[in-house]
Design a protein around this motif. Sequence first.
Motif, PDB file in Angstrom:
ATOM      1  N   ALA A 143       0.813  -1.169   0.115  1.00  0.00           N
ATOM      2  CA  ALA A 143       0.128  -0.044   0.036  1.00  0.00           C
ATOM      3  C   ALA A 143       0.967   1.178  -0.035  1.00  0.00           C
ATOM      4  CB  ALA A 143      -1.041  -0.066   1.409  1.00  0.00           C
ATOM      5  N   ILE A 144       1.992   1.386   0.678  1.00  0.00           N
ATOM      6  CA  ILE A 144       2.854   2.388   0.908  1.00  0.00           C
ATOM      7  C   ILE A 144       3.500   2.450  -0.508  1.00  0.00           C
ATOM      8  CG2 ILE A 144       4.878   3.448   1.990  1.00  0.00           C
ATOM      9  CD1 ILE A 144       2.124   3.241   3.626  1.00  0.00           C
ATOM     10  N   ASP A 145       3.977   1.479  -1.302  1.00  0.00           N
ATOM     11  CA  ASP A 145       4.595   1.583  -2.487  1.00  0.00           C
ATOM     12  C   ASP A 145       3.603   2.371  -3.525  1.00  0.00           C
ATOM     13  OD1 ASP A 145       6.784   0.501  -1.471  1.00  0.00           O
ATOM     14  OD2 ASP A 145       6.422  -1.582  -2.011  1.00  0.00           O
ATOM     15  N   ASP A 146       2.406   1.660  -3.478  1.00  0.00           N
ATOM     16  CA  ASP A 146       1.434   2.416  -4.283  1.00  0.00           C
ATOM     17  C   ASP A 146       1.171   3.829  -4.000  1.00  0.00           C
ATOM     18  OD1 ASP A 146       0.986  -0.191  -5.684  1.00  0.00           O
ATOM     19  OD2 ASP A 146      -0.829  -0.637  -4.180  1.00  0.00           O
ATOM     20  N   LEU A 147       1.135   4.082  -2.812  1.00  0.00           N
ATOM     21  CA  LEU A 147       1.086   5.630  -2.385  1.00  0.00           C
ATOM     22  C   LEU A 147       2.021   6.633  -2.969  1.00  0.00           C
ATOM     23  CD1 LEU A 147      -0.371   8.012  -0.953  1.00  0.00           C
ATOM     24  CD2 LEU A 147       0.784   6.994   1.213  1.00  0.00           C
ATOM     25  N   SER A 148       3.153   5.900  -2.836  1.00  0.00           N
ATOM     26  CA  SER A 148       4.401   6.767  -3.319  1.00  0.00           C
ATOM     27  C   SER A 148       4.339   6.915  -4.761  1.00  0.00           C
ATOM     28  CB  SER A 148       5.747   5.740  -2.940  1.00  0.00           C
ATOM     29  OG  SER A 148       5.968   5.826  -1.417  1.00  0.00           O
ATOM     30  N   GLY A 160      -0.034  12.837  -7.929  1.00  0.00           N
ATOM     31  CA  GLY A 160       0.067  13.960  -6.802  1.00  0.00           C
ATOM     32  C   GLY A 160       0.996  15.184  -7.190  1.00  0.00           C
ATOM     33  N   ARG A 161       2.179  14.685  -7.894  1.00  0.00           N
ATOM     34  CA  ARG A 161       2.935  15.554  -8.147  1.00  0.00           C
ATOM     35  C   ARG A 161       2.554  16.841  -9.212  1.00  0.00           C
ATOM     36  NH1 ARG A 161       6.842  16.240 -11.840  1.00  0.00           N
ATOM     37  NH2 ARG A 161       6.679  14.312 -12.743  1.00  0.00           N
ATOM     38  N   CYS A 162       1.781  16.141 -10.106  1.00  0.00           N
ATOM     39  CA  CYS A 162       1.354  16.835 -11.166  1.00  0.00           C
ATOM     40  C   CYS A 162      -0.026  17.569 -10.918  1.00  0.00           C
ATOM     41  CB  CYS A 162       1.179  16.026 -12.420  1.00  0.00           C
ATOM     42  SG  CYS A 162       2.576  15.369 -13.150  1.00  0.00           S
ATOM     43  N   CYS A 163      -0.903  17.316  -9.750  1.00  0.00           N
ATOM     44  CA  CYS A 163      -2.085  17.925  -9.688  1.00  0.00           C
ATOM     45  C   CYS A 163      -1.909  19.365  -9.177  1.00  0.00           C
ATOM     46  CB  CYS A 163      -2.913  17.010  -8.811  1.00  0.00           C
ATOM     47  SG  CYS A 163      -2.575  17.254  -6.961  1.00  0.00           S
ATOM     48  N   GLY A 164      -1.047  19.684  -8.453  1.00  0.00           N
ATOM     49  CA  GLY A 164      -0.992  21.105  -7.947  1.00  0.00           C
ATOM     50  C   GLY A 164      -1.809  21.371  -6.645  1.00  0.00           C
ATOM     51  N   ASP A 165      -2.506  20.417  -6.326  1.00  0.00           N
ATOM     52  CA  ASP A 165      -3.429  20.783  -4.961  1.00  0.00           C
ATOM     53  C   ASP A 165      -3.050  19.989  -3.943  1.00  0.00           C
ATOM     54  OD1 ASP A 165      -5.561  21.034  -3.538  1.00  0.00           O
ATOM     55  OD2 ASP A 165      -7.038  20.129  -5.241  1.00  0.00           O
ATOM     56  N   VAL A 197      -2.724  15.915   0.507  1.00  0.00           N
ATOM     57  CA  VAL A 197      -2.737  15.534   1.874  1.00  0.00           C
ATOM     58  C   VAL A 197      -4.053  14.645   2.112  1.00  0.00           C
ATOM     59  CG1 VAL A 197      -2.947  16.186   4.005  1.00  0.00           C
ATOM     60  CG2 VAL A 197      -1.553  17.444   2.676  1.00  0.00           C
ATOM     61  N   SER A 198      -5.109  15.069   1.897  1.00  0.00           N
ATOM     62  CA  SER A 198      -6.302  13.970   1.720  1.00  0.00           C
ATOM     63  C   SER A 198      -6.180  12.503   1.480  1.00  0.00           C
ATOM     64  CB  SER A 198      -7.530  14.585   1.162  1.00  0.00           C
ATOM     65  OG  SER A 198      -7.919  15.682   1.593  1.00  0.00           O
ATOM     66  N   HIS A 199      -5.596  12.421   0.074  1.00  0.00           N
ATOM     67  CA  HIS A 199      -5.185  10.975  -0.330  1.00  0.00           C
ATOM     68  C   HIS A 199      -3.999  10.395   0.395  1.00  0.00           C
ATOM     69  CE1 HIS A 199      -4.985   8.080  -3.471  1.00  0.00           C
ATOM     70  NE2 HIS A 199      -3.745   8.194  -3.388  1.00  0.00           N
ATOM     71  N   PHE A 200      -3.006  11.107   0.773  1.00  0.00           N
ATOM     72  CA  PHE A 200      -2.066  10.649   1.710  1.00  0.00           C
ATOM     73  C   PHE A 200      -2.672   9.944   3.055  1.00  0.00           C
ATOM     74  CE2 PHE A 200       1.046  11.402   5.219  1.00  0.00           C
ATOM     75  CZ  PHE A 200       2.008  10.583   4.777  1.00  0.00           C
ATOM     76  N   CYS A 201      -3.540  10.878   3.643  1.00  0.00           N
ATOM     77  CA  CYS A 201      -4.200  10.247   5.021  1.00  0.00           C
ATOM     78  C   CYS A 201      -5.147   9.158   4.965  1.00  0.00           C
ATOM     79  CB  CYS A 201      -4.793  11.593   5.810  1.00  0.00           C
ATOM     80  SG  CYS A 201      -3.647  12.810   6.160  1.00  0.00           S
ATOM     81  N   THR A 202      -6.069   9.309   3.931  1.00  0.00           N
ATOM     82  CA  THR A 202      -6.965   8.265   3.708  1.00  0.00           C
ATOM     83  C   THR A 202      -6.239   6.895   3.208  1.00  0.00           C
ATOM     84  OG1 THR A 202      -7.198   9.190   1.435  1.00  0.00           O
ATOM     85  CG2 THR A 202      -8.827   9.857   3.228  1.00  0.00           C
ATOM     86  N   SER A 238       6.839  14.229   0.095  1.00  0.00           N
ATOM     87  CA  SER A 238       7.867  15.279  -0.298  1.00  0.00           C
ATOM     88  C   SER A 238       7.682  15.498  -1.764  1.00  0.00           C
ATOM     89  CB  SER A 238       9.271  15.014   0.159  1.00  0.00           C
ATOM     90  OG  SER A 238       9.203  14.857   1.513  1.00  0.00           O
ATOM     91  N   CYS A 239       7.972  14.560  -2.519  1.00  0.00           N
ATOM     92  CA  CYS A 239       7.815  14.767  -4.058  1.00  0.00           C
ATOM     93  C   CYS A 239       6.718  15.323  -4.590  1.00  0.00           C
ATOM     94  CB  CYS A 239       8.012  13.351  -4.550  1.00  0.00           C
ATOM     95  SG  CYS A 239       7.821  13.297  -6.506  1.00  0.00           S
ATOM     96  N   ALA A 240       5.605  15.123  -4.011  1.00  0.00           N
ATOM     97  CA  ALA A 240       4.260  15.964  -4.457  1.00  0.00           C
ATOM     98  C   ALA A 240       4.266  17.357  -3.929  1.00  0.00           C
ATOM     99  CB  ALA A 240       3.165  14.990  -3.919  1.00  0.00           C
ATOM    100  N   LEU A 241       4.672  17.410  -2.832  1.00  0.00           N
ATOM    101  CA  LEU A 241       4.288  18.777  -2.088  1.00  0.00           C
ATOM    102  C   LEU A 241       5.532  19.763  -2.525  1.00  0.00           C
ATOM    103  CD1 LEU A 241       2.921  18.096   1.449  1.00  0.00           C
ATOM    104  CD2 LEU A 241       1.882  18.651  -0.641  1.00  0.00           C
ATOM    105  N   GLU A 242       6.678  19.327  -2.838  1.00  0.00           N
ATOM    106  CA  GLU A 242       7.699  20.288  -2.765  1.00  0.00           C
ATOM    107  C   GLU A 242       7.615  21.059  -4.196  1.00  0.00           C
ATOM    108  OE1 GLU A 242      12.488  20.310  -3.536  1.00  0.00           O
ATOM    109  OE2 GLU A 242      11.702  18.527  -3.406  1.00  0.00           O
ATOM    110  N   PRO A 243       6.913  20.773  -5.221  1.00  0.00           N
ATOM    111  CA  PRO A 243       6.803  21.604  -6.468  1.00  0.00           C
ATOM    112  C   PRO A 243       5.648  22.705  -5.918  1.00  0.00           C
ATOM    113  CG  PRO A 243       6.119  19.527  -6.956  1.00  0.00           C
ATOM    114  CD  PRO A 243       6.682  19.367  -5.649  1.00  0.00           C
TER     115      PRO A 243
END
Length: 390
Positions: A3-8, A15-20, A25-30, A163-168
């Motif tokens: 599950a963590i591999d899929d999340l990453s 996640g990195r491309c959505c800019g939201d 964070v919602s997807h990360f937590c759920t 980090s990869c998704a939120l840094e940009p």
Amino acid sequence: MDAIDDLSRWMMTEGRCCGDPVKVVSHFCTTLIEAGVPLWRVNIGQRFANPLLIAWGVVWTPESTESYDVTHDVMLTDSYVGSSFEYILAHRRPLHKNLRGLDPEADHISYHEFAEAGGTDYYATLLYYGDGSLHGCTFVTQSDSGFTAENLEMIEASLPGLSCALEPVTMRKSSRSLLRTYLGDGPSDAVWNGSIKRGELTALDAVVMFTDLRGFTALSDSASEEDVFETLNTYFDVVVQAVEEAGGDVLKFMGDGILSIFSGAGGRSRADQCRQAAQAAQKALAGLAAVNGARAATGHPPLAIGIGINAGRVSYGNIGSPGRLDFTVLGAAVNLASRIEGLTKSTGHSVLASASVAAAAPDLFESCGRYNVRGVSTPVEVFFLRGDAT
């Protein structure tokens, strides 16, 4: 840990491309909850490179996900001093804390608040970005067993993807925030979109407002540098707030002068723009009156300002050298606004406007005669804002 591999993978792609950040964070937590991590509250904090804001972040709970901003002033309060964020950033290591049996004197107030709301265990850790910056995130659970070692291992394993998704997102927010801080909303959007290059000018009909602080030279000569800076910041704060609340943009600080513009964005008419400028002037005077009340109580002399308003065709854009640009507004309408402001020193009125402004808002302005203005061949009729005689 499939599950963590899929999340990453999701974080590094969609996640990195959505800019939201809220979606990320919602997807990360759920996803972590579905993988067995008993999350109740998550706070992902991101540090800013900004003179006004020091951080922003996203708070997730099962009921909602919301973003927030943090000013530099907050860093000096008890909400940050002694908190887990201060600890992990200072020591560069995670913090795991049981929320049961807290010390009422030694433990930070945030721990007590989470415990009172049903929190049982707390974990704070770091996000590492490619530029070397550190950011913090906290996790709270209401589970009777708290966070297990496996839970914490899953959280840590998921953080590189987060980090990869939120840094940009953080980099874009920092850049846009800096542009807005120095250029204002409208111009910063234009620069961000790449529509204004060096030497490229955009012409538009606008209302220009020029504001000047009275007695600044005498103040600079007699007061300490600290007092001068404090006075300027107080004056700037009053005028900028007034302009922005009225729908305008502050384009430039020139010593103690402030250049603001009210454009036709959103389909605003000339009359709308003139009324916005008049409203900004009224708000600025009211704000300054409140400031002077406080200054009188501390034995400081009152501050006075002059405001000149003009409407006409202006051009704005980037000027300068290939390696150093400045964003500004040019045109005869800008020059006349500055000249009209200068007349406030001798006419007995704090706010003066040109005939083009008065014609668009005749109920707000009244003529106070014609005056010779430097750079204009014939006398110029100016109008005072009713109720603002000094």
